[in-house]
Design a protein around this motif. Sequence first.
Motif, PDB file in Angstrom:
ATOM      1  N   ASP A 285      13.453   8.570   2.093  1.00 34.50           N
ATOM      2  CA  ASP A 285      12.758   7.371   3.070  1.00 34.50           C
ATOM      3  C   ASP A 285      13.631   6.108   2.712  1.00 34.50           C
ATOM      4  O   ASP A 285      14.109   5.470   3.776  1.00 34.50           O
ATOM      5  CB  ASP A 285      11.558   7.230   2.586  1.00 34.50           C
ATOM      6  CG  ASP A 285      10.533   8.186   2.920  1.00 34.50           C
ATOM      7  OD1 ASP A 285      10.923   8.973   3.907  1.00 34.50           O
ATOM      8  OD2 ASP A 285       9.525   8.511   2.205  1.00 34.50           O
TER       9      ASP A 285
ATOM     10  N   THR B 167      10.017   8.003  -0.635  1.00 32.72           N
ATOM     11  CA  THR B 167      10.892   9.013  -1.465  1.00 32.72           C
ATOM     12  C   THR B 167      12.467   8.386  -1.252  1.00 32.72           C
ATOM     13  O   THR B 167      12.588   7.323  -0.325  1.00 32.72           O
ATOM     14  CB  THR B 167      10.991  10.374  -0.588  1.00 32.72           C
ATOM     15  OG1 THR B 167      11.377  10.252   0.880  1.00 32.72           O
ATOM     16  CG2 THR B 167       9.469  10.886  -0.600  1.00 32.72           C
TER      17      THR B 167
ATOM     18  N   ARG C 192       0.903  10.065   5.813  1.00 28.43           N
ATOM     19  CA  ARG C 192       0.670   9.998   4.389  1.00 28.43           C
ATOM     20  C   ARG C 192      -0.763   9.183   4.164  1.00 28.43           C
ATOM     21  O   ARG C 192      -1.081   8.727   2.957  1.00 28.43           O
ATOM     22  CB  ARG C 192       1.806   9.320   3.463  1.00 28.43           C
ATOM     23  CG  ARG C 192       2.938  10.227   3.630  1.00 28.43           C
ATOM     24  CD  ARG C 192       4.358   9.464   3.092  1.00 28.43           C
ATOM     25  NE  ARG C 192       5.356  10.125   3.137  1.00 28.43           N
ATOM     26  CZ  ARG C 192       6.527   9.752   3.064  1.00 28.43           C
ATOM     27  NH1 ARG C 192       6.637   8.609   2.349  1.00 28.43           N
ATOM     28  NH2 ARG C 192       7.798  10.651   3.103  1.00 28.43           N
TER      29      ARG C 192
ATOM     30  N   ALA D  53      -3.251  10.081   1.518  1.00 27.74           N
ATOM     31  CA  ALA D  53      -3.026   9.745  -0.026  1.00 27.74           C
ATOM     32  C   ALA D  53      -3.944   8.645  -0.381  1.00 27.74           C
ATOM     33  O   ALA D  53      -3.954   8.401  -1.637  1.00 27.74           O
ATOM     34  CB  ALA D  53      -1.752   9.566  -0.113  1.00 27.74           C
ATOM     35  N   PHE D  54      -4.567   7.989   0.324  1.00 34.46           N
ATOM     36  CA  PHE D  54      -5.262   6.816  -0.006  1.00 34.46           C
ATOM     37  C   PHE D  54      -6.805   7.064   0.123  1.00 34.46           C
ATOM     38  O   PHE D  54      -7.226   7.688   1.143  1.00 34.46           O
ATOM     39  CB  PHE D  54      -4.816   5.488   0.877  1.00 34.46           C
ATOM     40  CG  PHE D  54      -3.377   5.253   0.530  1.00 34.46           C
ATOM     41  CD1 PHE D  54      -2.840   4.446  -0.630  1.00 34.46           C
ATOM     42  CD2 PHE D  54      -2.481   5.620   1.407  1.00 34.46           C
ATOM     43  CE1 PHE D  54      -1.560   4.361  -0.758  1.00 34.46           C
ATOM     44  CE2 PHE D  54      -1.165   5.451   1.321  1.00 34.46           C
ATOM     45  CZ  PHE D  54      -0.643   4.790   0.157  1.00 34.46           C
TER      46      PHE D  54
ATOM     47  N   ARG E 298       7.381   7.460   8.850  1.00 37.22           N
ATOM     48  CA  ARG E 298       7.251   7.768   7.515  1.00 37.22           C
ATOM     49  C   ARG E 298       6.138   7.598   6.786  1.00 37.22           C
ATOM     50  O   ARG E 298       5.834   8.244   5.784  1.00 37.22           O
ATOM     51  CB  ARG E 298       8.453   7.051   6.838  1.00 37.22           C
ATOM     52  CG  ARG E 298       9.833   7.319   7.025  1.00 37.22           C
ATOM     53  CD  ARG E 298      10.944   6.349   6.070  1.00 37.22           C
ATOM     54  NE  ARG E 298      10.974   5.175   6.831  1.00 37.22           N
ATOM     55  CZ  ARG E 298      12.019   4.661   7.596  1.00 37.22           C
ATOM     56  NH1 ARG E 298      12.843   5.644   8.244  1.00 37.22           N
ATOM     57  NH2 ARG E 298      12.152   3.358   8.217  1.00 37.22           N
ATOM     58  N   THR E 299       5.176   6.671   7.144  1.00 38.16           N
ATOM     59  CA  THR E 299       3.861   6.496   6.393  1.00 38.16           C
ATOM     60  C   THR E 299       2.659   6.867   7.122  1.00 38.16           C
ATOM     61  O   THR E 299       1.768   7.249   6.160  1.00 38.16           O
ATOM     62  CB  THR E 299       3.868   4.838   6.351  1.00 38.16           C
ATOM     63  OG1 THR E 299       3.891   4.257   7.708  1.00 38.16           O
ATOM     64  CG2 THR E 299       5.105   4.278   5.679  1.00 38.16           C
TER      65      THR E 299
ATOM     66  N   GLN F 201       0.757  -1.194   0.190  1.00 36.75           N
ATOM     67  CA  GLN F 201       0.094  -0.021  -0.088  1.00 36.75           C
ATOM     68  C   GLN F 201       0.844   1.172  -0.272  1.00 36.75           C
ATOM     69  O   GLN F 201       0.512   2.235  -0.499  1.00 36.75           O
ATOM     70  CB  GLN F 201      -0.773   0.020   1.215  1.00 36.75           C
ATOM     71  CG  GLN F 201      -1.733   1.201   1.170  1.00 36.75           C
ATOM     72  CD  GLN F 201      -3.072   0.918   2.322  1.00 36.75           C
ATOM     73  OE1 GLN F 201      -3.460  -0.188   2.591  1.00 36.75           O
ATOM     74  NE2 GLN F 201      -3.476   2.104   2.798  1.00 36.75           N
ATOM     75  N   PHE F 202       2.126   1.193   0.528  1.00 36.48           N
ATOM     76  CA  PHE F 202       2.733   2.408   0.710  1.00 36.48           C
ATOM     77  C   PHE F 202       4.114   2.351  -0.090  1.00 36.48           C
ATOM     78  O   PHE F 202       4.933   3.274  -0.076  1.00 36.48           O
ATOM     79  CB  PHE F 202       3.296   2.520   1.906  1.00 36.48           C
ATOM     80  CG  PHE F 202       2.440   2.908   3.123  1.00 36.48           C
ATOM     81  CD1 PHE F 202       2.057   4.418   3.166  1.00 36.48           C
ATOM     82  CD2 PHE F 202       1.835   1.987   3.950  1.00 36.48           C
ATOM     83  CE1 PHE F 202       0.915   4.625   4.099  1.00 36.48           C
ATOM     84  CE2 PHE F 202       0.623   2.449   4.849  1.00 36.48           C
ATOM     85  CZ  PHE F 202       0.383   3.886   4.775  1.00 36.48           C
ATOM     86  N   HIS F 203       4.091   1.266  -0.865  1.00 33.46           N
ATOM     87  CA  HIS F 203       5.296   1.334  -1.942  1.00 33.46           C
ATOM     88  C   HIS F 203       5.639   2.357  -2.781  1.00 33.46           C
ATOM     89  O   HIS F 203       6.598   2.905  -2.990  1.00 33.46           O
ATOM     90  CB  HIS F 203       5.070  -0.042  -2.911  1.00 33.46           C
ATOM     91  CG  HIS F 203       6.162  -0.235  -3.701  1.00 33.46           C
ATOM     92  ND1 HIS F 203       6.227   0.280  -4.926  1.00 33.46           N
ATOM     93  CD2 HIS F 203       7.293  -0.844  -3.826  1.00 33.46           C
ATOM     94  CE1 HIS F 203       7.359   0.218  -5.689  1.00 33.46           C
ATOM     95  NE2 HIS F 203       7.951  -0.975  -4.749  1.00 33.46           N
ATOM     96  N   GLY F 204       4.425   3.207  -3.306  1.00 33.12           N
ATOM     97  CA  GLY F 204       4.537   4.425  -4.311  1.00 33.12           C
ATOM     98  C   GLY F 204       4.782   5.513  -3.684  1.00 33.12           C
ATOM     99  O   GLY F 204       4.968   6.526  -4.370  1.00 33.12           O
ATOM    100  N   VAL F 205       4.804   5.639  -2.341  1.00 29.52           N
ATOM    101  CA  VAL F 205       5.007   6.816  -1.631  1.00 29.52           C
ATOM    102  C   VAL F 205       6.246   6.986  -1.245  1.00 29.52           C
ATOM    103  O   VAL F 205       6.759   8.064  -0.282  1.00 29.52           O
ATOM    104  CB  VAL F 205       3.960   7.224  -0.645  1.00 29.52           C
ATOM    105  CG1 VAL F 205       2.497   7.096  -1.637  1.00 29.52           C
ATOM    106  CG2 VAL F 205       3.710   6.116   0.453  1.00 29.52           C
TER     107      VAL F 205
END
Length: 225
Positions: A177, A174, A218, A221-222, A214-215, A168-172
């Motif tokens: 990170d 940086t 965010r 975003a979902f 880190r996650t 789920q967080f793969h694409g966000v």
Amino acid sequence: MQRSTPSAHPPSTPDRVADAIGRAILTRRFTVGQRLIEADLTRDLGVSRSTVREAFRILASSGVVELTPHRGAVIRSLTRSDAEGLLGVLEVLTGLSARLAAANIGIGTNAKRFEAAARKLIEAETPAQLERILDERANYYRVMFDIADNAELSRVMPHTRAHLFRAQFHGVMTTADLRAMVAEYRGITAAILEGDPAKAEARARRHIRKTGERTLPRMSAFTLS
């Protein structure tokens, strides 16, 4: 001599199908919100429809899919509350795994195996290498848990739900990170290879806490379920 827990208690066929779906989520073959097609899985995995349905029930009970009328099994999105709860459990269990792995690192070929599993994580420098660490983590933790050699720990670890979180967080993530993660894995790896259980547990738990930092901010975003 280490025990061979998997061969002593081989998973049932529905469990193996559930594991295969979990790995497909980790590698993003299946994505959040996607409907799992029963007929496709039956064909691709060479199992019966009843086996696939039982695997869906296993995944639903662990919060990985939702079983809905007219749509069947749909990969769910973790909410912030889901993620916070999961990270709390992962922190404790991953910390314990690192502690036990450090205690067992001197047995047989454990050090050599762990060094091999860690290499792609701790040596990542280029953008391409950093991107690949997101998929290398599963093998790193698999070897860590194997060396920890505790059947109960492996049994209660929510592996497939952790795969869902990572996917789920793969694409966000940086570049900053990813570099921070590499530094954290270097610290965990060094403590385990030094055979320092307390340090290994502390560093592993800190890594999971930093993962949350880190996650979790965010989550907006979902589209959350």
